[in-house]
Design a protein around this motif. Structure first.
Motif, PDB file in Angstrom:
ATOM      1  N   GLU A   1       0.986  -1.327   0.060  1.00 13.89           N
ATOM      2  CA  GLU A   1       0.185  -0.037   0.011  1.00 13.89           C
ATOM      3  C   GLU A   1       0.869   1.169  -0.092  1.00 13.89           C
ATOM      4  OE1 GLU A   1      -3.783   0.245   2.342  1.00 13.89           O
ATOM      5  OE2 GLU A   1      -2.936  -1.435   3.398  1.00 13.89           O
ATOM      6  N   MET A   2       2.086   1.083   0.397  1.00 15.51           N
ATOM      7  CA  MET A   2       3.121   2.325   0.692  1.00 15.51           C
ATOM      8  C   MET A   2       3.288   2.996  -0.828  1.00 15.51           C
ATOM      9  SD  MET A   2       5.183   0.820   3.887  1.00 15.51           S
ATOM     10  CE  MET A   2       6.481   2.194   3.801  1.00 15.51           C
ATOM     11  N   LYS A   3       3.862   3.974  -0.752  1.00 16.41           N
ATOM     12  CA  LYS A   3       4.329   4.513  -1.982  1.00 16.41           C
ATOM     13  C   LYS A   3       5.616   3.788  -2.423  1.00 16.41           C
ATOM     14  CE  LYS A   3       2.911   9.571  -1.548  1.00 16.41           C
ATOM     15  NZ  LYS A   3       3.138  10.913  -1.350  1.00 16.41           N
ATOM     16  N   SER A   4       6.004   3.763  -3.595  1.00 11.62           N
ATOM     17  CA  SER A   4       7.213   3.045  -3.993  1.00 11.62           C
ATOM     18  C   SER A   4       8.188   4.161  -3.424  1.00 11.62           C
ATOM     19  CB  SER A   4       7.276   2.830  -5.537  1.00 11.62           C
ATOM     20  OG  SER A   4       7.084   4.076  -6.199  1.00 11.62           O
ATOM     21  N   THR A   5       8.203   5.087  -3.352  1.00  8.60           N
ATOM     22  CA  THR A   5       9.287   6.275  -2.803  1.00  8.60           C
ATOM     23  C   THR A   5       9.337   6.450  -1.452  1.00  8.60           C
ATOM     24  OG1 THR A   5       7.461   8.101  -3.314  1.00  8.60           O
ATOM     25  CG2 THR A   5       8.967   7.460  -5.216  1.00  8.60           C
ATOM     26  N   ALA A   6       8.463   5.824  -0.734  1.00 10.39           N
ATOM     27  CA  ALA A   6       8.222   6.073   0.704  1.00 10.39           C
ATOM     28  C   ALA A   6       9.535   5.543   1.424  1.00 10.39           C
ATOM     29  CB  ALA A   6       7.077   5.213   1.081  1.00 10.39           C
ATOM     30  N   MET A   7       9.602   6.223   2.628  1.00 12.89           N
ATOM     31  CA  MET A   7      10.956   5.662   3.502  1.00 12.89           C
ATOM     32  C   MET A   7       9.979   4.944   4.639  1.00 12.89           C
ATOM     33  SD  MET A   7      13.557   8.248   5.446  1.00 12.89           S
ATOM     34  CE  MET A   7      15.075   7.641   6.133  1.00 12.89           C
ATOM     35  N   LEU A   8      10.333   4.004   5.495  1.00 16.96           N
ATOM     36  CA  LEU A   8       9.951   3.492   6.816  1.00 16.96           C
ATOM     37  C   LEU A   8      11.147   3.736   8.022  1.00 16.96           C
ATOM     38  CD1 LEU A   8       7.957   1.764   8.375  1.00 16.96           C
ATOM     39  CD2 LEU A   8       8.991  -0.106   7.479  1.00 16.96           C
ATOM     40  N   ILE A   9      10.834   4.173   9.116  1.00 16.02           N
ATOM     41  CA  ILE A   9      11.674   4.229  10.043  1.00 16.02           C
ATOM     42  C   ILE A   9      10.926   3.461  11.440  1.00 16.02           C
ATOM     43  CG2 ILE A   9      13.087   5.838  11.608  1.00 16.02           C
ATOM     44  CD1 ILE A   9      12.550   7.940   9.486  1.00 16.02           C
ATOM     45  N   ASN A  10      11.689   2.577  11.956  1.00 20.25           N
ATOM     46  CA  ASN A  10      11.164   1.879  13.114  1.00 20.25           C
ATOM     47  C   ASN A  10      12.017   2.077  14.405  1.00 20.25           C
ATOM     48  OD1 ASN A  10       9.701   0.241  14.995  1.00 20.25           O
ATOM     49  ND2 ASN A  10      10.158  -1.521  13.940  1.00 20.25           N
TER      50      ASN A  10
ATOM     51  N   ALA B   1      11.141   2.783  -1.023  1.00 18.08           N
ATOM     52  CA  ALA B   1      12.503   2.977  -1.379  1.00 18.08           C
ATOM     53  C   ALA B   1      13.444   2.882  -0.368  1.00 18.08           C
ATOM     54  CB  ALA B   1      12.311   4.577  -1.669  1.00 18.08           C
ATOM     55  N   PHE B   2      13.364   2.918   0.903  1.00 19.98           N
ATOM     56  CA  PHE B   2      14.201   2.915   2.007  1.00 19.98           C
ATOM     57  C   PHE B   2      13.773   2.528   3.358  1.00 19.98           C
ATOM     58  CE2 PHE B   2      17.547   4.604   4.766  1.00 19.98           C
ATOM     59  CZ  PHE B   2      18.679   4.073   4.020  1.00 19.98           C
ATOM     60  N   ALA B   3      14.277   1.710   4.244  1.00 17.69           N
ATOM     61  CA  ALA B   3      13.982   1.654   5.585  1.00 17.69           C
ATOM     62  C   ALA B   3      15.133   1.705   6.487  1.00 17.69           C
ATOM     63  CB  ALA B   3      13.651   0.094   5.703  1.00 17.69           C
ATOM     64  N   ALA B   4      15.134   2.380   7.625  1.00 17.21           N
ATOM     65  CA  ALA B   4      15.921   2.519   8.739  1.00 17.21           C
ATOM     66  C   ALA B   4      15.398   1.865   9.972  1.00 17.21           C
ATOM     67  CB  ALA B   4      16.230   4.174   9.184  1.00 17.21           C
ATOM     68  N   LEU B   5      16.159   0.925  10.418  1.00 18.63           N
ATOM     69  CA  LEU B   5      15.400   0.191  11.633  1.00 18.63           C
ATOM     70  C   LEU B   5      16.619   0.364  12.758  1.00 18.63           C
ATOM     71  CD1 LEU B   5      14.477  -3.189   9.591  1.00 18.63           C
ATOM     72  CD2 LEU B   5      13.146  -1.179   9.986  1.00 18.63           C
ATOM     73  N   ASP B   6      16.038   0.529  13.942  1.00 19.19           N
ATOM     74  CA  ASP B   6      16.844   0.592  15.264  1.00 19.19           C
ATOM     75  C   ASP B   6      16.524  -0.495  16.170  1.00 19.19           C
ATOM     76  OD1 ASP B   6      18.696   2.026  16.766  1.00 19.19           O
ATOM     77  OD2 ASP B   6      16.944   2.474  18.176  1.00 19.19           O
ATOM     78  N   VAL B   7      15.512  -1.220  15.634  1.00 18.03           N
ATOM     79  CA  VAL B   7      15.084  -2.497  16.502  1.00 18.03           C
ATOM     80  C   VAL B   7      14.801  -3.479  15.648  1.00 18.03           C
ATOM     81  CG1 VAL B   7      14.122  -1.098  18.438  1.00 18.03           C
ATOM     82  CG2 VAL B   7      12.948  -1.508  16.188  1.00 18.03           C
ATOM     83  N   LEU B   8      14.939  -4.911  16.357  1.00 20.17           N
ATOM     84  CA  LEU B   8      14.552  -5.959  15.366  1.00 20.17           C
ATOM     85  C   LEU B   8      13.836  -7.079  16.530  1.00 20.17           C
ATOM     86  CD1 LEU B   8      18.026  -6.626  13.608  1.00 20.17           C
ATOM     87  CD2 LEU B   8      15.806  -5.942  12.525  1.00 20.17           C
TER      88      LEU B   8
ATOM     89  N   LEU C   1      21.804  -4.687   1.592  1.00 16.69           N
ATOM     90  CA  LEU C   1      21.086  -3.791   0.674  1.00 16.69           C
ATOM     91  C   LEU C   1      21.358  -2.443   0.873  1.00 16.69           C
ATOM     92  CD1 LEU C   1      17.610  -5.193   1.461  1.00 16.69           C
ATOM     93  CD2 LEU C   1      18.852  -5.593  -0.670  1.00 16.69           C
ATOM     94  N   ASP C   2      21.493  -1.544  -0.102  1.00 11.24           N
ATOM     95  CA  ASP C   2      21.839  -0.076  -0.209  1.00 11.24           C
ATOM     96  C   ASP C   2      20.495   0.577   0.298  1.00 11.24           C
ATOM     97  OD1 ASP C   2      24.152  -0.604  -1.384  1.00 11.24           O
ATOM     98  OD2 ASP C   2      23.635  -0.407  -3.373  1.00 11.24           O
ATOM     99  N   ASN C   3      19.379   0.009   0.234  1.00 14.45           N
ATOM    100  CA  ASN C   3      18.254   0.846   0.751  1.00 14.45           C
ATOM    101  C   ASN C   3      17.738   0.475   2.253  1.00 14.45           C
ATOM    102  OD1 ASN C   3      17.328  -1.556  -0.436  1.00 14.45           O
ATOM    103  ND2 ASN C   3      15.514  -0.814  -1.229  1.00 14.45           N
TER     104      ASN C   3
END
Length: 320
Positions: free
Chosen positions: A222-231, A253-260, A276-278
Motif C-alpha cells: 500500500e505504501m508509495k514506492s518512494t516511501a521511507m520507513l523508520i522503526n 524506497a528505503f528503511a531505517a531500523l533501530d530495532v529487530l 542492501l543499499d536501501n
C-alpha cells in the motif's frame, strides 16, 4: 534499603548512578545477569533495578525480602505484574525521558537519506569535486523535506516529539488512527490512508498482539514506492521477511531500523545478511543519548524516593 541493578551494561559507562545511590543504603551493579543467577544475586535485595532481565512468578516467590522493582524502561513485559501485586511487591517504570533523543535519531535518518550527505562527502573524498568543470558537483539529488508527508504511528511522547521537529521543517504530518479503529478521532487519519499517502512512516507504538506484524506484505504494497520507513519502536511491529522482499523489489524506497524482533539479533537474521543499499540498521540506540540515559537514572531515583516516602509515583502494581 539494599538495591541490585541486574543489567547495568544497558547504560553507557559515562552515566552516573549517584542519584540512585543517594536513595539506597547500598547499590550493587552487575553488567548483565543470566536467568540462572537472578535469585542468588537478589536474595538480600529489597530493591531490584532491571531493564530487560525477566522477573517472573517463579523468581519473585523466591525473593522474600524484595519490596520494590524499578524497571529502567517504559515497557514492562519482562515483569509479572500480577505476581508482584499478589506478593505485595511494588513495581515502577519510567517514561518521558527519550523524546528528544528518539526524535533526533528519526530526523538524522531522514536528513541523511534526503540530503545524501554520505554520497556528497564521498564525491569530495574521491576527488570528483576537484575535477568539476563548475563550482559545484551535483551528484545524487538533494530533496527538501518541506511539503513531504510524514505519518506517525503511535502518538505518545515520542511521536509528539517527532511531530514538533517535522513542523519546523514545514512537513505535512498525519497522525495515524489505530488499524482496527471503527471511528476516526479528531486530528487523526485512518491507518490505511496514512500508509498510502505518506512519504515517510515513523513507528512509535508499543508492541501488542494488535501491532505485531503491523507492517506486513499487504501494508508495504500500500505504501508509495518512494516511501521511507523508520522503526524506533519494537522490532516485531515489522515483518522482517516481508520488508526484505519489499526492499529488494523496490516496493518501498528505503528503511531505517533501530530495532529487530530479537535483541541482540542472530548473525543469520535475514535483514542483517541482506547487504542492501536501501536499508540501514542500528543497534537499538535511538533512545540512548547521554542526556536521555541520565534523565532515566534520575527518574529511577525519583521512583525510589517516592516509595521510601510512601508515595505512589509511576506504580504499575496499582493500575487496574
Amino acid at each position: 534499603m539494599q538495591a541490585v541493578f541486574l543489567d547495568q551494561q544497558t547504560f553507557s559507562d559515562t552515566i552516573s548512578f549517584d542519584a540512585i545511590k543517594a536513595e539506597v543504603s547500598e547499590l550493587v551493579c552487575y553488567p548483565t545477569t543470566p536467568a540462572e543467577q537472578v535469585i542468588s544475586r537478589c536474595q538480600h535485595a529489597e530493591i531490584i533495578i532491571t531493564n530487560k532481565v525477566v522477573l517472573d512468578q517463579n523468581i519473585l516467590t523466591q525473593l522474600p525480602k524484595l519490596k520494590l522493582i524499578c524497571i529502567a524502561a517504559t515497557g514492562y513485559n519482562n515483569i509479572d505484574i500480577n505476581a508482584a501485586k499478589e506478593l505485595g511487591i511494588a513495581v515502577t517504570n519510567v517514561s518521558g525521558y527519550a523524546g528528544q533523543s528518539v526524535a533526533q535519531y528519526v530526523f538524522a535518518q531522514i536528513l541523511n537519506y534526503y540530503q545524501n550527505i554520505q554520497s556528497h562527502n564521498n564525491n569530495t573524498k574521491q576527488g570528483l569535486w576537484q575535477k568539476s568543470a563548475t563550482f559545484c558537483l551535483h551528484g545524487n539529488a538533494i530533496t527538501e523535506l518541506a511539503g513531504k508527508t510524514l505519518a506517525i504511528i503511535g502518538y505518545g511522547n515520542l511521536g509528539k516529539a517527532v511531530e514538533n521537529i517535522a513542523k519546523a521543517f514545514a512537513m505535512k504530518v498525519m497522525i495515524s488512527e489505530r488499524p482496527s479503529a471503527s471511528t476516526i478521532r479528531d486530528g487523526r487519519t485512518s491507518f490505511h490512508e496514512a500508509i498510502k499517502k505518506a512519504d515517510i512512516i515513523s513507528l512509535h507504538c508499543p508492541q501488542t498482539p494488535e501491532t505485531e506484524n503491523l507492517i506486513n506484505a499487504d501494508v508495504l504494497l500500500e505504501m508509495k514506492s518512494t516511501a521511507m520507513l523508520i522503526n524506533t519502536a519494537r522490532g516485531a511491529l515489522v515483518n522482517s521477511e516481508d520488508l526484505l522482499h519489499a526492499l529488494k523489489n523496490k516496493h518501498i524506497a528505503f528503511a531505517a531500523l533501530d530495532v529487530l524482533e530479537q535483541e541482540p539479533p542472530a548473525n543469520e537474521h535475514p535483514l542483517l545478511q541482506a547487504n542492501l543499499d536501501n536499508l540501514v540498521i542500528s543497534a537499538h540506540i535511538a533512545w540512548a543519548s547521554s542526556e536521555a540515559q541520565q534523565r532515566l537514572i534520575t527518574l529511577l531515583a525519583n521512583n525510589i524516593a517516592a516509595f521510601n516516602n510512601q508515595q505512589s509515583l509511576n506504580r504499575l502494581d496499582l493500575l487496574d
